[in-house]
Design an enzyme around this catalytic site. Structure first.
Site, PDB file in Angstrom:
ATOM      1  N   SER A 123      13.672 -19.128 -40.362  1.00 35.07           N
ATOM      2  CA  SER A 123      12.856 -19.059 -40.045  1.00 35.07           C
ATOM      3  C   SER A 123      12.400 -17.613 -41.139  1.00 35.07           C
ATOM      4  CB  SER A 123      13.091 -18.157 -38.524  1.00 35.07           C
ATOM      5  OG  SER A 123      11.546 -17.394 -38.171  1.00 35.07           O
TER       6      SER A 123
ATOM      7  N   ARG B  36       9.218 -10.900 -26.058  1.00 32.16           N
ATOM      8  CA  ARG B  36      10.286 -11.328 -26.077  1.00 32.16           C
ATOM      9  C   ARG B  36       9.555 -12.839 -25.733  1.00 32.16           C
ATOM     10  NH1 ARG B  36      13.635 -13.307 -28.908  1.00 32.16           N
ATOM     11  NH2 ARG B  36      15.183 -15.667 -27.860  1.00 32.16           N
TER      12      ARG B  36
ATOM     13  N   HIS C 236       8.490 -24.305 -33.767  1.00 30.63           N
ATOM     14  CA  HIS C 236       9.581 -23.820 -34.474  1.00 30.63           C
ATOM     15  C   HIS C 236      11.649 -23.403 -33.684  1.00 30.63           C
ATOM     16  CE1 HIS C 236      10.588 -20.514 -37.176  1.00 30.63           C
ATOM     17  NE2 HIS C 236      10.719 -19.453 -36.454  1.00 30.63           N
ATOM     18  N   ASP C 237      11.398 -23.543 -32.855  1.00 24.58           N
ATOM     19  CA  ASP C 237      13.087 -23.620 -32.187  1.00 24.58           C
ATOM     20  C   ASP C 237      13.556 -24.885 -32.556  1.00 24.58           C
ATOM     21  OD1 ASP C 237      13.285 -21.316 -30.784  1.00 24.58           O
ATOM     22  OD2 ASP C 237      12.739 -22.099 -28.544  1.00 24.58           O
TER      23      ASP C 237
ATOM     24  N   ASP D 186       6.182 -27.014 -35.658  1.00 20.28           N
ATOM     25  CA  ASP D 186       6.078 -25.802 -35.696  1.00 20.28           C
ATOM     26  C   ASP D 186       4.587 -24.394 -36.199  1.00 20.28           C
ATOM     27  OD1 ASP D 186       6.745 -23.672 -36.282  1.00 20.28           O
ATOM     28  OD2 ASP D 186       8.218 -23.606 -37.748  1.00 20.28           O
TER      29      ASP D 186
END
Lengths: 379, 204
Positions: free
Chosen positions: A154, A224, A352-353, A319
């Site tokens: 990232s 968040r 994305h994680d 992602d």
């Protein structure tokens, strides 16, 4: 396969730098601290150092625990350790907290030596280029002339890419994972919403909340929560929570009813309790501003014309915040320059994680690539 | 096993690899589509110092390439080569993969857009042993077409005559054509006697 283990108990260190750092914005940091951790042993010819660059909310605590009783190890512990893909029997691994951070390195919540008070809003805006500059100074401090590899996912991948442009002779390999050559408008839009959540929190006080004994928790929490939505794929959220109700019934109210809400609130609360809002603003801005092709009329291939490193570029199919198409742009620009590059598009459900997950194929890719990196002697 | 020894061994068994190497300029920039475990590129890097990149979709093959020290790009050829600049490679190779492509016309055109030259090899469906098996009433299974009809990646098998016609119809210049049967060159009645067809193609 041989036994793998964690790096065990680790200790953070802090280095002080008194040589002023001129930032991309034009501002100058007269002096600063960088907090870092290392795992493994630097070899005699100092050819086995690997730098891990962290993403938005990461820090220097990449692997291991500070005490046996710690609930969680460092944020990329599954990658690093004896026998793990980044094998500390071979490599000397460095993790640091970037400038502007809130985990020990100089940042908005640390003391401004000029005033004796927290920097707050006065801490300058830092960029990926500034971070790489400070990381190079940390390498100098540790006596390392050339890194065997820089690895990042990232925003961390952007730093790995920047390393190869800023210091082509000081990095042999770059592992650019789930990253992008710049953010799309949609991606920046998420950052703007996150910042607005923080900056419109009444407890924000224009970034000087420390002196008011206040914390813009609500804003940080919403920022968040928004982030977490974008780090997961629709499928992953569906598989993890679906429409599951926490108490098994609909209550016709606005409390936590769905499991997904419980997860987001938990993640938001946890983050708001341990992260600094001013740091969050700066990390998102560093993401927004990263655009190496800008100086070259949008031509990324021209921006990468001087790189010498060998590359591994990895993306994940689900992602959507840093989509495979963006990684392919990096790959293509490297191909245009006839750089050594391999590109993997990992089939993964986690969005994305996924770059932090120990998916066996993904870890096999990293393990095999890293095994081919020579240390000791020339390459 | 040292590298040179391995190449000798490959060349011994894979006459087609040796022919491809012979068609390339020393140090040229090559793209190998559907490169499998990277065996051909590995050979070409060793013998011709080719600056090569492989393209492979399959995870396990991709990983083998990485282990073989091949630069490999994971993507599906059926989507075309839109990520590659026109004329950015000296040569684009499609080694025994043509018959497994759905988008056959597109990939051959794309090869000649991205590469100054294209090399295509495929098993000749017109080989007499294949014809014989068909005459006996069954789909051919052989060393070059080692699959049962119900479990095969091949969707576009063709004969040498078919491919000649394809090139003619698509305005593709056949610079060179070589036909092999188990490593031996076949010059007389190649469409009947040849099991593997090798083409060196360019734009007309």
């Amino acid at each position: 396969m041989s036994e793998t283990s964690s790096v065990g108990i680790v200790t953070a260190q802090t280095a002080h730098f008194s040589e002023p750092l001129k930032l991309k914005s034009g501002e100058v940091l007269p002096a600063y601290d960088l907090t870092y951790e290392t795992y493994g042993t630097l070899n005699a010819d100092k050819s086995n150092a690997v730098l891990i660059c962290h993403a938005l909310s990461g820090n220097h605590h990449v692997a291991g625990k500070y005490a046996e009783t710690d609930k969680y190890p460092g944020w990329w512990d599954n990658l690093i350790g004896p026998g793990r893909p980044l094998d500390t029997n071979r490599f000397f691994v460095i993790g640091l907290n970037n400038l502007g951070g809130c985990h020990g390195s100089s940042g908005p919540s640390s003391t401004n030596p000029a005033t004796g008070k927290p920097w707050g809003a006065d801490f300058p805006v830092v960029t990926v280029e500034d971070w790489v500059e400070s990381q190079a100074r940390l390498a100098d401090y540790l006596g390392i002339d050339q890194l065997a590899a820089v690895i990042g996912g990232s925003l961390g991948g952007m730093q790995a890419l920047q390393w190869t442009m800023s210091y082509p002779d000081r990095v042999r390999h770059a592992l650019v994972i789930a990253s992008a050559p710049n953010l799309t408008a949609q991606n920046m839009a998420f950052n703007e919403v996150a910042r607005q959540a923080i900056m419109t929190d009444p407890e924000f006080y224009d970034g000087h909340y420390y002196e008011h004994g206040a914390v813009p928790r609500r804003g940080l929490r919403i920022a968040r929560m928004l982030g977490h939505i974008t780090y997961l794929s629709d499928d992953a959220m569906g598989a993890k929570f679906g429409r599951k109700l926490r108490d098994g019934e609909i209550k016709y109210g606005f409390g936590v009813e769905f499991e997904m809400e419980s997860y987001l609130r938990y993640q938001g609360d946890k983050f708001a309790g341990e992260f600094d809002a001013n740091t969050y603003l700066r990390m998102t801005r560093a993401l927004d501003y990263f655009d190496p092709a800008l100086e070259y009329g949008g031509n990324l291939s021209a921006a990468l014309a001087n790189v010498k490193a060998r590359f591994l570029v990895v993306s994940f199919t689900s992602d959507w915040r840093f989509s495979p198409a963006r990684s392919r742009e990096i790959m293509k620009a490297l191909l245009d320059n006839e750089c050594s590059v391999s590109y993997a598009e990992v089939t993964a459900a986690h969005g994305h994680d996924a770059f932090l997950m120990p998916d066996p194929h993904y870890h096999n890719i990293l393990r095999n690539y890293l095994q081919n990196i020579r240390t000791g002697g020339t390459e | 096993m040292n590298a040179t020894h391995k190449f000798d061994k490959i060349a011994e068994f894979r006459q087609d690899f040796a022919i491809i190497a012979n068609w390339l300029k020393f140090g040229c920039k090559a793209l190998d589509l559907g490169c499998g475990d990277g065996e051909l590129l590995h050979f070409l890097q060793g013998s011709m110092e080719v600056r090569g990149y492989g393209v492979e979709k399959d995870d396990a093959n991709w990983l083998s390439c990485l282990q073989n020290g091949i630069n490999v790009i994971q993507m599906d050829l059926e989507a075309g080569l839109s990520g590659f600049e026109a004329q950015s490679f000296d040569v684009v190779i499609l080694s025994q993969t043509l018959q497994a492509m759905h988008n056959t016309e597109n990939i051959v055109q794309e090869m000649l857009r991205v590469g100054r030259e294209a090399i295509v090899t495929f098993p000749n469906f017109g080989y007499w042993r294949n014809r014989l098996q068909l005459m006996a009433g069954q789909m051919p299974v052989s060393r070059d077409i080692p699959y049962q009809w119900y479990d095969t990646p091949n969707v576009h098998l063709c004969t040498i005559k078919d491919f000649d016609q394809f090139c003619e119809n698509h305005n593709i210049h056949v610079k060179e054509r070589l036909v092999l049967t188990y490593g031996q060159r076949i010059q007389f009645m190649p469409n009947l006697r040849g099991s593997l067809a090798m083409y060196r193609l360019g734009r007309k």
